[in-house]
Every structure is written in structure tokens, then in C-alpha cells.
Design a protein around this motif. Structure first.
Motif, short mmCIF file in Angstrom:
data_model
loop_
_atom_site.label_atom_id
_atom_site.label_comp_id
_atom_site.label_asym_id
_atom_site.label_seq_id
_atom_site.Cartn_x
_atom_site.Cartn_y
_atom_site.Cartn_z
N UNK A 60 0.83 -1.20 0.00
CA UNK A 60 0.00 0.00 0.00
C UNK A 60 0.87 1.25 0.00
N UNK A 61 1.94 1.24 0.80
CA UNK A 61 2.82 2.40 0.89
C UNK A 61 3.48 2.72 -0.45
N UNK A 62 3.72 1.69 -1.24
CA UNK A 62 4.38 1.89 -2.53
C UNK A 62 3.50 2.69 -3.49
N UNK A 63 2.18 2.72 -3.23
CA UNK A 63 1.26 3.45 -4.10
C UNK A 63 1.28 4.95 -3.83
N UNK A 64 1.91 5.37 -2.75
CA UNK A 64 1.99 6.80 -2.44
C UNK A 64 2.83 7.53 -3.47
N UNK A 65 2.50 8.76 -3.80
CA UNK A 65 3.36 9.56 -4.66
C UNK A 65 4.75 9.70 -4.04
N UNK A 66 5.77 9.78 -4.86
CA UNK A 66 7.15 9.84 -4.37
C UNK A 66 7.36 11.00 -3.41
N UNK A 67 6.74 12.14 -3.69
CA UNK A 67 6.92 13.31 -2.83
C UNK A 67 6.39 13.09 -1.43
N UNK A 68 5.28 12.39 -1.32
CA UNK A 68 4.71 12.11 -0.01
C UNK A 68 5.58 11.12 0.74
N UNK A 69 6.06 10.10 0.03
CA UNK A 69 6.96 9.14 0.69
C UNK A 69 8.21 9.84 1.20
N UNK A 70 8.71 10.80 0.43
CA UNK A 70 9.94 11.50 0.81
C UNK A 70 9.74 12.34 2.06
N UNK A 111 2.70 4.03 6.51
CA UNK A 111 4.02 4.36 7.04
C UNK A 111 4.33 5.84 7.04
N UNK A 112 3.30 6.70 7.17
CA UNK A 112 3.50 8.14 7.19
C UNK A 112 2.86 8.73 8.45
N UNK A 113 3.33 9.91 8.82
CA UNK A 113 2.78 10.59 9.99
C UNK A 113 1.59 11.44 9.55
N UNK A 134 -3.74 17.74 2.26
CA UNK A 134 -3.74 16.58 1.36
C UNK A 134 -5.08 15.88 1.37
N UNK A 135 -5.72 15.84 2.53
CA UNK A 135 -7.01 15.16 2.66
C UNK A 135 -7.76 15.73 3.85
N UNK A 136 -9.05 15.39 3.91
CA UNK A 136 -9.86 15.89 5.01
C UNK A 136 -10.84 14.84 5.50
N UNK A 137 -11.23 14.96 6.78
CA UNK A 137 -12.27 14.11 7.34
C UNK A 137 -13.31 15.00 8.02
N UNK A 138 -14.56 14.56 7.95
CA UNK A 138 -15.65 15.31 8.57
C UNK A 138 -16.96 14.59 8.36
N UNK A 269 -8.70 14.79 -8.72
CA UNK A 269 -7.57 14.29 -9.48
C UNK A 269 -6.37 13.90 -8.63
N UNK A 270 -6.55 13.75 -7.34
CA UNK A 270 -5.45 13.43 -6.44
C UNK A 270 -4.78 12.11 -6.79
N UNK A 271 -3.46 12.03 -6.71
CA UNK A 271 -2.77 10.75 -6.89
C UNK A 271 -2.73 9.93 -5.60
N UNK A 272 -3.29 10.48 -4.51
CA UNK A 272 -3.24 9.79 -3.22
C UNK A 272 -4.31 8.72 -3.07
N UNK A 273 -5.39 8.84 -3.85
CA UNK A 273 -6.55 7.97 -3.64
C UNK A 273 -6.24 6.48 -3.68
#
Length: 314
Positions: A60-70, A111-113, A134-138, A269-273
Motif C-alpha cells: 500500500x505504501x508503494x502506491x503513495x506519490x514519491x513526494x509524499x513518501x519522501x 508508514x506516514x505521519x 492533502x485530505x480531510x475528514x468530517x 484528481x489526487x494521486x493519493x486515492x
């Protein structure tokens, strides 16, 4: 984390007002020190840890955009209102709720904070478009109108329902025409407000007095309006209504009116989905998903699988 800005302080006060409303109506004038007053009511918010044991899923973590992983983090905007979605514990700072647990668990799988900032419900979706978060909850319901500008990753199914005082003649709301002539309390900027506005013509067409919609930014004020007779019925989330009515004598859950999928919200259009969807589905496989729902008493809101921006439930 939460902010310490004046707005965050105001939001904490609003959330505590919601808790106080539950406490006051559930416990009458009991002394907090004897286990029957407001302190006892706020203690009903569950604090069981169901997230800390969640492990990272490399796939799952591998699907994250490179910038977010960094950078190793996700910027999350969280709307705080009332349980079971998101609220404050009695200390006025610690967040708790189904949305909080799901977001934290997704972060662990990826694996992200999670860098959480408290924000007003009506402000989150526009802020996603600007790139502030990056995202929201509500407890954001997935509607076709919202899908035009926002992407969603679903994690539960909730929806619209009604509650009233026990002395209300209402027993079940199957048509909004039943609300004609009544005062309806609901949250500002919500799908409930939109539904009521879009269907206001029904009363006129039926030759009846229109219903009067009163919107509240603070959940505590909404419930106080019902208890004090300034409103006749509350329209809100199914899970939120069931939780509130359970804590407040003299009120009654009427019925589910419409089911909606609920999701994490993202800029269109987020790449995070894909990564977040994989994380939610991983939580279902390892049992964390069910543990979160059990903790918050929302088992009927379980979904079979997480999806990206599915069509609105009709």
C-alpha cells in the motif's frame, strides 16, 4: 496534532459545548463528583486503543506519490463536532472519534505521519482545492454534486436521519412533506441543509406551510435548540443521531432517511486515492476496521470494500 490558533480554540469550545449538551441532558443536575454529573457523561466516550498495533503495508505504501513518501507525512484537515465521528475528550485538547481512528490507522498502514489540523467543516473542501491539505475528514457524504470537484475514498456508510423529542407526533419521516410547518435544526454547510433547501418547494406544492430550517455550526447548540423547543426535529447523520439520542433522555431517533457512503476527501484528481483505498482495505483484512466500528458502536456502517468516488447512493 491540533492547532493552538484562536480558531482551533473556538472549535474546541464548540465541540465541548456538544459534549456538555449531552452531559446536561443525560445527567440532569447530578453532582459531577458522585458519578452522575457531566464528568460521568463525558467519560462515556470510548478511549480503547485500536490503532497503535497497526503495521505498515509495503504494498500500500508503494502506491503513495514519491513526494509524499519522501516527506513522510500527510496534511490532514479534521472537522471536530460530536461523537462518534470526532470530538474532544474532557481535557479539551485530545481528539477522539471514528474519523480520528481511521485516519491514524491509514497513516500507520502507509508508514506516514498524520499531521492533523482542526478546521471548520464548511472550510475543508475548499481548502483541499487550494492545496492547503492533502485530505480531510468530517463524515463527508459522497454525493454526485461533491464528486464534481472532490475525490473521495470511502471507509464507512452513514447518511441522513431524523430525531425529535419523545412528545413529538412524528414517528417516521418518509417524505420531507411531513416536515411542513415545522422548524428543522441541522448543521451548516452539510448535505442535510442542501437536501432541505432543494426540496423546500414540496410544501408549497402540497399547499402547506413551509418548514423553517435553522442551521447551526455548533452541534451543542443544535441539540439545545431541540431540547428547549426552539426546533421540532433534527436532521443529521444516522450514527450521530443514534449516539446522541442514546445519551439524552427525552429524545427519540425517528428513522434513517437516506444512506450515503462516507469518505476521506481529496482535491479532484489526487494521486493519493489509490494508496488510501489500499490502506482502508488492508485495515479490513487485518481486523482493525471491525475493531474501530465496534469501539464506536457503528457496526451497521461497515462497507464491503473501499472505493474511489463511487456514484451517490440513490
Amino acid at each position: 496534532m491540533t492547532t493552538s490558533t484562536p480558531r482551533a480554540t473556538a472549535l474546541r469550545a464548540a465541540a465541548l459545548l456538544a459534549i456538555a449538551a449531552l452531559a446536561l441532558t443525560a445527567c440532569g443536575s447530578g453532582d459531577p463528583s458522585d458519578g452522575t454529573g457531566p464528568a460521568a457523561a463525558t467519560a462515556r466516550i470510548p478511549t480503547t486503543d485500536v490503532v497503535s498495533g497497526v503495521k505498515k503495508d509495503p504494498a500500500a505504501a508503494k502506491l503513495l506519490p514519491a513526494g509524499v513518501r519522501a516527506r513522510g507525512s500527510l496534511r490532514l484537515a479534521s472537522s471536530v463536532g460530536s461523537p462518534p465521528s470526532a470530538t474532544y475528550l474532557p481535557d479539551g485538547r485530545t481528539l477522539a472519534g471514528q474519523d480520528i481512528d481511521f485516519a491514524d490507522a491509514v497513516g500507520k498502514v502507509l508508514g506516514v505521519r498524520i499531521k492533523r489540523e482542526v478546521a471548520g467543516f464548511e472550510a475543508i473542501l475548499p481548502a483541499l482545492g487550494s492545496g492547503k491539505y492533502d485530505l480531510g475528514t468530517g463524515n463527508f457524504g459522497v454525493t454526485d454534486e461533491r464528486r464534481r470537484t472532490i475525490d473521495f475514498v470511502t471507509y464507512v456508510n452513514d447518511g441522513q436521519g431524523f430525531a425529535a423529542r419523545k412528545d413529538s407526533p412524528l414517528r417516521k419521516v418518509t417524505s420531507l412533506r411531513q416536515l411542513c410547518g415545522l422548524t428543522v435544526a441541522t448543521g451548516a454547510g452539510t448535505t442535510f441543509e442542501t437536501t432541505l433547501e432543494e426540496n423546500a418547494h414540496l410544501c408549497e406544492e402540497a399547499g402547506k406551510q413551509p418548514y423553517d430550517v435553522k442551521t447551526y455550526a455548533e452541534q451543542g447548540a443544535l441539540w439545545i435548540s431541540l431540547q428547549q423547543g426552539r426546533s421540532d426535529v433534527v436532521m443529521s447523520t444516522i450514527n450521530g443521531l443514534r449516539y446522541a439520542v442514546k445519551e439524552q433522555p427525552g429524545l427519540r431517533f425517528l428513522n434513517e432517511f437516506k444512506r450515503l457512503d462516507v469518505g476521506f476527501a481529496f482535491k479532484k484528481g489526487t494521486p493519493l486515492a489509490p494508496a488510501v483505498r489500499a490502506a482502508v482495505n488492508r485495515l479490513k483484512k487485518d481486523g482493525t476496521y471491525d475493531r474501530i466500528l465496534k469501539k464506536w458502536g457503528t457496526g451497521p456502517s461497515a462497507i464491503a470494500t473501499s472505493r474511489i468516488s463511487p456514484p451517490e447512493v440513490k
